[in-house]
Design a protein around this motif. Sequence first.
Motif: not given
Length: 336
Positions: A252, A254, A268-270, A275, A280
């Motif tokens: 993850a 950000g 902001v990515e996972v 997930r 996040a």
Amino acid sequence: MEFTTGGRLEVHITRADVGKRVSVRRLSGAGEGAARFTDTVGVLTSWDEGVLSITRRNGETVRIPEATLVAGKTVPAAPARRRSPATSTPELDRVAARGWPPVESEWLGEWQLRASAGFTRRANSVAASGDPGLPLDAALDRVRAWYAERSLPACIQVSTGAQGAGEDLAAALGRRGWTREVTAELRTAALAPVGDLDADVSRVALGREAGPDWLRCYRRSGEPGPEVLKVLHGGPSVWFAQVPDEAGRPAAIGRCVVDGRWAGFAAVEVGPEHRRRGLASAVMAALARKALDEGASAAYLQVETDNDSARALYDGLGFVTHHHYHHWRASQGGPS
């Protein structure tokens, strides 16, 4: 002129109210034994040749034949959202523009023309807040020429849905054949509750640069060119966060830029396989705590309206929509 339709329903708006926020009721069809009505609230952006144009908060323009009106009145601007920092649309748009700066820019009056070799719409569109200092058609001609010189499509970012926004400009672009391509929300929240999230921040690594691992997890770009790195690292005080997985690869990421009282969150990515594990929230909390240390107290972010998963996350973190913004693209070879 003002007119009445009988009974208690009255139309209390006129052509002189163009530019004001209004609420109207119109006859929309006949039903089984009763008339059907439709209500519309927004900014009255034109009233020409017997047709009203009302631009709603989300940027949609509704055209209403004058003959179908049964009630109408001016209404106050939308009230400030509770639990959200007090701010104006122009202030928030300026802060957001500083937090995602272009590689190249030029001012046309109060409009900022931005270009970054095509990396993201925000960094390759006009930030149209205020007066361009020219008649609109002349300003649009200049915009077309500026982007043509850089082999980029001419695009203008316009805010709607709050006091001080650009409904009039959005309506004018629509009448000139420009196409609205993207609608997004600019959301705000108090920063402290984000920093206080019950999230495991112990695994979150913070740094001043987006390193190779961070960039591999960033899905907005393939092999990042210099324009990508310049935009990502631009801004008053930028922080990058990442959470490694068991193999040390980023699970993850950000980004946060601190600008006075504001902390702006982005990227902001996972990873899909990581997930629903709270990563996040952990990234957001870690970045928020760093921003609080630097004196920020308010948070903002931008999310496209069709990104349901991200919007659900931000709902849970207390972010509320302050206003919408839209990217309008000039028609190919069409009129300004």
